[in-house]
Design a protein around this motif. Structure first.
Motif, PDB file in Angstrom:
ATOM      1  N   ARG A 166       9.488 -10.300  10.746  1.00  9.87           N
ATOM      2  CA  ARG A 166      10.885  -9.799  10.797  1.00  9.87           C
ATOM      3  C   ARG A 166      10.580  -8.150  10.024  1.00  9.87           C
ATOM      4  NH1 ARG A 166      15.041 -13.580  10.431  1.00  9.87           N
ATOM      5  NH2 ARG A 166      16.653 -11.556  10.287  1.00  9.87           N
ATOM      6  N   ASP A 167      11.813  -7.310   9.994  1.00  7.45           N
ATOM      7  CA  ASP A 167      11.660  -6.188   9.493  1.00  7.45           C
ATOM      8  C   ASP A 167      10.594  -5.252   9.834  1.00  7.45           C
ATOM      9  OD1 ASP A 167      14.118  -6.955   7.908  1.00  7.45           O
ATOM     10  OD2 ASP A 167      12.369  -8.331   6.950  1.00  7.45           O
ATOM     11  N   VAL A 168      10.288  -5.194  11.127  1.00  8.64           N
ATOM     12  CA  VAL A 168       9.105  -4.322  11.711  1.00  8.64           C
ATOM     13  C   VAL A 168       9.522  -2.973  11.835  1.00  8.64           C
ATOM     14  CG1 VAL A 168       7.446  -4.039  13.510  1.00  8.64           C
ATOM     15  CG2 VAL A 168       8.020  -6.284  12.840  1.00  8.64           C
ATOM     16  N   GLU A 169       8.507  -2.157  11.296  1.00  5.46           N
ATOM     17  CA  GLU A 169       8.925  -0.611  11.816  1.00  5.46           C
ATOM     18  C   GLU A 169       7.788  -0.219  12.749  1.00  5.46           C
ATOM     19  OE1 GLU A 169       9.157   3.087   8.847  1.00  5.46           O
ATOM     20  OE2 GLU A 169       7.278   2.785   9.268  1.00  5.46           O
ATOM     21  N   LYS A 170       6.557  -0.331  12.429  1.00  3.74           N
ATOM     22  CA  LYS A 170       5.458  -0.129  13.483  1.00  3.74           C
ATOM     23  C   LYS A 170       3.910  -0.851  13.401  1.00  3.74           C
ATOM     24  CE  LYS A 170       4.961   4.098  11.655  1.00  3.74           C
ATOM     25  NZ  LYS A 170       4.332   5.322  11.658  1.00  3.74           N
TER      26      LYS A 170
ATOM     27  N   VAL B   8      -4.482  12.886   7.325  1.00  2.83           N
ATOM     28  CA  VAL B   8      -4.207  11.527   8.361  1.00  2.83           C
ATOM     29  C   VAL B   8      -3.261  10.746   8.093  1.00  2.83           C
ATOM     30  CG1 VAL B   8      -5.568  10.027   9.610  1.00  2.83           C
ATOM     31  CG2 VAL B   8      -6.501  12.326   9.186  1.00  2.83           C
ATOM     32  N   ASN B   9      -3.500  10.352   7.032  1.00  5.34           N
ATOM     33  CA  ASN B   9      -2.371   9.392   6.405  1.00  5.34           C
ATOM     34  C   ASN B   9      -0.955   9.712   6.342  1.00  5.34           C
ATOM     35  OD1 ASN B   9      -4.486   7.573   5.773  1.00  5.34           O
ATOM     36  ND2 ASN B   9      -4.603   7.757   3.579  1.00  5.34           N
ATOM     37  N   GLU B  10      -0.639  10.905   6.069  1.00  5.03           N
ATOM     38  CA  GLU B  10       0.461  11.459   6.384  1.00  5.03           C
ATOM     39  C   GLU B  10       1.185  11.507   7.778  1.00  5.03           C
ATOM     40  OE1 GLU B  10       0.510  15.294   4.271  1.00  5.03           O
ATOM     41  OE2 GLU B  10       0.851  14.465   2.252  1.00  5.03           O
ATOM     42  N   ALA B  11       0.117  11.771   8.653  1.00  7.80           N
ATOM     43  CA  ALA B  11       0.524  11.731  10.064  1.00  7.80           C
ATOM     44  C   ALA B  11       0.775  10.516  10.411  1.00  7.80           C
ATOM     45  CB  ALA B  11      -0.550  12.540  10.901  1.00  7.80           C
ATOM     46  N   VAL B  12       0.025   9.271   9.987  1.00  7.36           N
ATOM     47  CA  VAL B  12       0.047   8.096  10.612  1.00  7.36           C
ATOM     48  C   VAL B  12       1.463   7.479  10.108  1.00  7.36           C
ATOM     49  CG1 VAL B  12      -0.787   5.526  10.434  1.00  7.36           C
ATOM     50  CG2 VAL B  12      -2.318   7.720  10.694  1.00  7.36           C
ATOM     51  N   THR B  13       1.663   7.877   8.721  1.00  4.20           N
ATOM     52  CA  THR B  13       3.126   7.289   8.188  1.00  4.20           C
ATOM     53  C   THR B  13       4.221   8.195   8.808  1.00  4.20           C
ATOM     54  OG1 THR B  13       2.139   7.028   6.137  1.00  4.20           O
ATOM     55  CG2 THR B  13       4.294   7.284   6.124  1.00  4.20           C
ATOM     56  N   ALA B  14       4.116   9.465   9.077  1.00  6.71           N
ATOM     57  CA  ALA B  14       5.445  10.147   9.754  1.00  6.71           C
ATOM     58  C   ALA B  14       5.537   9.808  11.302  1.00  6.71           C
ATOM     59  CB  ALA B  14       5.229  11.507   9.498  1.00  6.71           C
ATOM     60  N   LEU B  15       4.595   9.747  12.089  1.00  7.17           N
ATOM     61  CA  LEU B  15       4.782   9.423  13.331  1.00  7.17           C
ATOM     62  C   LEU B  15       5.884   8.304  13.777  1.00  7.17           C
ATOM     63  CD1 LEU B  15       1.190  10.366  14.719  1.00  7.17           C
ATOM     64  CD2 LEU B  15       3.230  11.529  15.404  1.00  7.17           C
TER      65      LEU B  15
ATOM     66  N   ARG C 217       1.080  -1.089  -0.014  1.00 11.45           N
ATOM     67  CA  ARG C 217       0.073   0.143   0.106  1.00 11.45           C
ATOM     68  C   ARG C 217       0.673   1.216  -0.082  1.00 11.45           C
ATOM     69  NH1 ARG C 217      -3.603   1.054   4.893  1.00 11.45           N
ATOM     70  NH2 ARG C 217      -1.652   2.251   5.668  1.00 11.45           N
ATOM     71  N   ASP C 218       0.684   2.103  -1.044  1.00 12.16           N
ATOM     72  CA  ASP C 218       1.582   3.442  -1.077  1.00 12.16           C
ATOM     73  C   ASP C 218       3.084   2.876  -0.743  1.00 12.16           C
ATOM     74  OD1 ASP C 218      -0.813   4.670  -1.191  1.00 12.16           O
ATOM     75  OD2 ASP C 218      -1.010   4.959   0.778  1.00 12.16           O
ATOM     76  N   GLY C 219       3.529   1.787  -1.654  1.00 14.04           N
ATOM     77  CA  GLY C 219       4.725   1.486  -1.859  1.00 14.04           C
ATOM     78  C   GLY C 219       5.302   0.808  -0.510  1.00 14.04           C
ATOM     79  N   ARG C 220       4.509   0.345   0.448  1.00 11.82           N
ATOM     80  CA  ARG C 220       4.928  -0.044   1.945  1.00 11.82           C
ATOM     81  C   ARG C 220       4.373  -1.377   1.890  1.00 11.82           C
ATOM     82  NH1 ARG C 220       6.565   3.681   5.809  1.00 11.82           N
ATOM     83  NH2 ARG C 220       7.045   1.803   6.996  1.00 11.82           N
ATOM     84  N   THR C 221       4.807  -2.513   2.637  1.00 10.97           N
ATOM     85  CA  THR C 221       4.358  -3.720   2.716  1.00 10.97           C
ATOM     86  C   THR C 221       3.677  -3.645   4.244  1.00 10.97           C
ATOM     87  OG1 THR C 221       5.679  -4.947   1.476  1.00 10.97           O
ATOM     88  CG2 THR C 221       4.769  -6.068   3.067  1.00 10.97           C
ATOM     89  N   VAL C 222       2.363  -3.737   4.255  1.00 10.43           N
ATOM     90  CA  VAL C 222       1.656  -3.908   5.622  1.00 10.43           C
ATOM     91  C   VAL C 222       0.848  -5.261   5.635  1.00 10.43           C
ATOM     92  CG1 VAL C 222       0.952  -1.502   5.684  1.00 10.43           C
ATOM     93  CG2 VAL C 222      -0.545  -2.801   4.547  1.00 10.43           C
TER      94      VAL C 222
ATOM     95  N   LEU D 274       9.505  -2.398   7.447  1.00  5.23           N
ATOM     96  CA  LEU D 274      10.718  -1.362   7.199  1.00  5.23           C
ATOM     97  C   LEU D 274      10.468  -0.961   5.370  1.00  5.23           C
ATOM     98  CD1 LEU D 274      13.472  -2.589   9.198  1.00  5.23           C
ATOM     99  CD2 LEU D 274      12.207  -0.440   9.382  1.00  5.23           C
ATOM    100  N   PRO D 275      10.679   0.187   5.063  1.00  5.63           N
ATOM    101  CA  PRO D 275      11.053   0.450   3.742  1.00  5.63           C
ATOM    102  C   PRO D 275      11.770  -0.437   2.973  1.00  5.63           C
ATOM    103  CG  PRO D 275      10.816   2.283   5.071  1.00  5.63           C
ATOM    104  CD  PRO D 275      11.168   1.400   5.927  1.00  5.63           C
ATOM    105  N   GLY D 276      11.372  -0.923   1.788  1.00  8.15           N
ATOM    106  CA  GLY D 276      12.079  -1.780   0.833  1.00  8.15           C
ATOM    107  C   GLY D 276      11.623  -3.092   1.086  1.00  8.15           C
ATOM    108  N   THR D 277      11.031  -3.645   2.072  1.00  5.51           N
ATOM    109  CA  THR D 277      10.583  -4.986   2.471  1.00  5.51           C
ATOM    110  C   THR D 277       9.443  -5.246   1.498  1.00  5.51           C
ATOM    111  OG1 THR D 277      11.202  -4.597   4.717  1.00  5.51           O
ATOM    112  CG2 THR D 277       9.813  -6.693   4.196  1.00  5.51           C
ATOM    113  N   THR D 278       9.597  -6.378   0.688  1.00  5.01           N
ATOM    114  CA  THR D 278       8.362  -6.637  -0.127  1.00  5.01           C
ATOM    115  C   THR D 278       7.367  -7.737   0.601  1.00  5.01           C
ATOM    116  OG1 THR D 278       9.588  -8.792  -0.923  1.00  5.01           O
ATOM    117  CG2 THR D 278      10.066  -6.619  -2.189  1.00  5.01           C
ATOM    118  N   PRO D 279       6.296  -7.898  -0.022  1.00  2.00           N
ATOM    119  CA  PRO D 279       5.531  -8.763   0.670  1.00  2.00           C
ATOM    120  C   PRO D 279       6.053 -10.157   0.638  1.00  2.00           C
ATOM    121  CG  PRO D 279       4.268  -7.274  -0.756  1.00  2.00           C
ATOM    122  CD  PRO D 279       5.675  -6.826  -1.044  1.00  2.00           C
ATOM    123  N   GLU D 280       6.710 -10.487  -0.387  1.00  7.42           N
ATOM    124  CA  GLU D 280       7.272 -11.716  -0.637  1.00  7.42           C
ATOM    125  C   GLU D 280       8.281 -12.065   0.587  1.00  7.42           C
ATOM    126  OE1 GLU D 280       5.353 -10.734  -3.947  1.00  7.42           O
ATOM    127  OE2 GLU D 280       6.899  -9.882  -3.037  1.00  7.42           O
TER     128      GLU D 280
END
Length: 570
Positions: free
Chosen positions: A503-507, A449-456, A109-114, A138-144
C-alpha cells in the motif's frame, strides 16, 4: 443509411450472472488452495507457450522463429510465469506464518521508506544479476506501516465477494492475464475480462491458462468492441473496473461522449461511480546524462534506446518517445549517429496497431526535416525539437517515432535539474521514464543523481534500465505516479501486479548495469549479465527467452547452462 447491429447482451449478462453466483466461493477459497491453483497454472503456461507466441507473431506480421518474436516470449508466457512465481513466493511466505516482506527489505533512507522487492530468489540473482527494484512509499509512511499494510487481504482484511471487470489492452499480450491475476489475488474478486479486438485471438490461450478458474466460475473471457465495453461498464453486475488504454478511453467511459460530457466533467457527475483503476500511458522520456561514455557505451546504450522505441513496433504505453540529451556534450551527436544506424539497419516489421500508420504520417508531415528509415515500415527520428507545442511533446504516438530535445547544462547537476523539470512539467503522462547515467558520473555527482531520481514524477523510473522492465517482474507495482483524478486522469490511477500487495506506493525505482558483462568491470559496475535478451539487437534473444520461460515455469538446475550459453551468444 446503415445502422450498427443491435447488441446481443445475453452472453454478457449470462457471464456476469455466473460470476456473481460463484463470487462467494472464491472469497472463501483458503490460501492453501489459492496457492495450489497457481502451482497448477504454471504447467499450462509452459505447455501453451509456443502456440501463444506463434499466434502473436503471426498477428504482428512475422514468423514465430523471427528474432522479433523474442519480445512475444518476454511479454507473454515469460511475464505470466514470472508473475505467477512472484505471487507464489509471497503467498507461501504468508502460509508459512511469515510476514509478506522480510523485515530486512524495508528501511528508511533520507526520510523515506523504501522496500527492496527485487531480486528475491537465488534464481533472480543468477539470471538477472545486477538488476534491482525498490518501491518508494508515499512521504510520511513509516517502515512499520509499510510492513503492516502489505497483503492485508490475507492477514485479516479479506474483502467481501465482488465482480471485477477488466477491459483488456490490444498491444501487449500479457496485460490482460496479469490484470486478471491482480483482480483475483490482490483484490479478491472474480473477473470478467473483455478482450480487445486487436488481440482477441489470444482468448483461447488465456482460457486454457486460467482453465481451473473458468471451470469453477471465477473467470470469464468475452470478446467485443466499444459497444460491449460500454454496456459492461454500466452493468449492475459489475462492482469494479480496471482499464488499460488511453486517456480518451477512460474519459469516454466516465464522462460519456455526448453533448453533456464536458458538463459532467466540470460538475464531477460521472456516468459511473464504481471503484475504477486504470493504466493509460503518456509521452515517456529517456534522459541521457553526460559522462565519460566510450564508443562501446554509446553503441550499447543506442541499442537500449532503440529497443525502448521499437519493441512491439513502438506500440507500448512506455515506449520512449522523447530523448532528452545535453546540448553541449561531445557524446550527443555520436549517440544519435548510432541510433540512426540502428533505425536504418534493423529488419523491417509492420506497424500493426490500428491508427499507427496515420499517426506516423501526421508526425512526418509535421517534421519534414525528420530522418526517415524503412520502406513500408517507417521509423522517424526528429533530431532537434524546439517548439513547446510540437506534437511529439504533446501527443502519444504509439508507433516508431522518436523525438530529441536538447537542453543546456554547463555541468551534470545543472543538466539533470533542467531535464527533470522538462520531463515533469512539459511531457504529459507519469507512467514510466528512463534515466541513463554512467557509474563514474553517478559517483562524482551522487547528490544530483539522487535528487533527480527523487524528483522525477513517474510510477516507474528505470536507472540504466528501460522502465518497461518493471511491467515484467511481477513483484513491482505497475501504474502511474499518484495524484491523478478522474477529472484529470493523466496516466491513470492505481497500481497492478505488485505481488507483495504493498500500500501507499509512490514509485518503483529499477536499476540495471550500465554495461554488459564483462565490460561492466571497466565502468566499475560489474555484473554477470550479458546484453539483455529483450534488446532488439540480441542475436539469440528468441532462444534465450524460450529457455528462460521453460525454466521459470518449472525451474531445474539442468536448464540453467542452456540459458546462460544462449544469452552469452547474443
Amino acid at each position: 443509411m446503415s445502422t450498427a447491429p443491435a447488441l446481443d447482451t445475453a452472453p454478457l449478462d449470462l457471464a456476469l450472472a455466473d460470476l456473481r453466483a460463484h463470487a462467494e466461493d472464491w472469497t472463501g477459497t483458503p490460501l492453501t488452495e489459492r496457492i495450489a491453483l497457481l502451482e497448477r497454472m504454471l504447467p499450462r503456461i509452459a505447455d501453451g507457450a509456443s502456440a501463444m507466441v506463434a499466434d502473436a507473431a503471426r498477428a504482428k506480421g512475422y514468423a514465430s522463429a523471427s528474432g522479433w518474436a523474442a519480445e512475444d516470449w518476454a511479454a507473454a508466457p515469460w511475464a505470466l510465469a514470472q508473475t505467477v512465481r512472484a505471487y507464489l513466493h509471497v503467498l507461501r511466505r504468508i502460509a508459512g506464518g511469515h510476514d509478506p516482506i522480510p523485515a530486512r527489505a524495508v528501511r528508511e533512507r533520507d526520510g523515506r521508506t523504501v522496500i527492496d522487492v527485487f531480486p528475491v530468489t537465488v534464481s533472480d540473482r543468477l539470471l538477472l544479476n545486477g538488476f534491482t527494484a525498490q518501491v518508494w512509499t508515499l512521504p510520511g509512511t513509516t517502515p512499520e506501516q509499510a510492513r503492516a499494510r502489505a497483503a492485508q487481504v490475507y492477514r485479516g482484511q479479506r474483502p467481501g465477494p465482488a465482480v471485477g471487470l477488466v477491459l483488456g489492452a490490444g498491444n501487449v499480450a500479457a496485460i490482460t492475464p496479469l490484470d486478471v491475476l491482480h483482480k483475483l489475488y490482490a483484490d479478491g474478486q472474480v473477473v470478467l475480462a473483455k478482450m480487445n479486438p486487436v488481440n482477441s485471438y489470444l482468448r483461447p490461450h488465456f482460457e486454457k491458462v486460467f482453465g481451473e478458474f473458468v471451470d469453477r466460475g471465477w473467470v470469464r473471457f468475452v470478446d467485443g468492441g466499444a459497444q460491449e465495453g460500454a454496456y459492461l461498464t454500466t452493468h449492475d453486475g459489475v462492482d469494479t473496473l480496471h482499464v488499460t488504454g488511453s486517456e480518451r478511453t477512460h474519459d469516454a467511459i466516465v464522462w460519456g461522449t455526448d453533448e453533456r460530457a464536458d458538463e459532467r466533467r466540470r460538475e464531477n457527475t460521472p456516468r459511473i461511480d464504481k471503484p475504477f483503476t486504470s493504466e493509460l500511458g503518456g509521452v515517456s522520456p529517456c534522459i541521457v546524462t553526460p559522462g565519460p561514455w566510450s564508443a562501446a557505451d554509446l553503441r550499447y546504450q543506442a541499442e537500449h534506446i532503440v529497443t525502448s522505441k521499437l519493441n512491439n513496433s513502438g506500440h507500448n504505453c512506455v515506449a520512449t518517445q522523447v530523448l532528452i540529451v545535453p546540448r553541449d556534450w561531445d557524446g550527443t551527436e555520436r549517440l544519435l549517429a548510432e541510433i540512426r544506424r540502428l533505425l536504418r539497419d534493423l529488419p523491417p516489421r509492420a506497424d500493426y496497431y490500428p491508427g499507427a500508420a496515420d499517426r506516423l504520417d501526421a508526425m512526418a508531415r509535421a517534421h519534414p526535416q525528420a530522418a526517415t528509415s524503412g520502406d513500408g515500415h517507417r521509423r522517424l527520428l526528429v533530431p532537434d525539437i524546439t517548439d513547446p507545442d510540437d506534437p511529439m511533446l504533446t501527443d502519444e504516438v504509439f508507433a516508431g517515432a522518436l523525438g530529441v530535445v536538447r537542453l543546456p547544462g554547463a555541468d551534470t547537476p545543472e543538466f539533470l535539474r533542467a531535464a527533470t523539470e522538462f520531463a515533469n512539467d512539459r511531457l504529459p503522462g507519469t507512467l514510466g521514464a528512463t534515466l541513463l547515467v554512467h557509474p563514474r558520473t553517478e559517483r562524482a555527482h551522487r547528490t544530483a543523481v539522487n535528487e533527480a531520481v527523487t524528483a522525477l514524477r513517474y510510477g516507474t523510473l528505470g536507472v540504466n534500465c528501460w522502465s518497461a522492465f518493471g511491467f515484467l517482474l511481477g513483484y513491482t507495482p505497475w501504474g502511474a505516479y499518484p495524484g491523478h483524478t478522474r477529472q484529470a486522469i493523466g496516466s491513470g490511477i492505481g497500481f497492478v501486479h505488485n505481488a507483495f500487495m504493498l500500500r501507499d506506493v509512490e514509485k518503483t525505482v529499477l536499476r540495471a548495469p550500465f554495461a554488459p558483462a564483462p565490460r561492466g568491470l571497466f565502468t566499475r559496475s560489474p555484473s554477470l549479465s550479458p546484453r539483455p535478451p529483450y534488446f532488439v539487437t540480441h542475436r539469440t534473444g528468441h532462444t534465450t527467452m524460450r529457455r528462460l520461460t521453460a525454466y521459470t515455469a518449472a525451474p531445474t538446475p539442468a536448464k540453467l547452462p542452456g540459458i546462460f550459453l544462449s544469452a552469452l551468444r547474443g
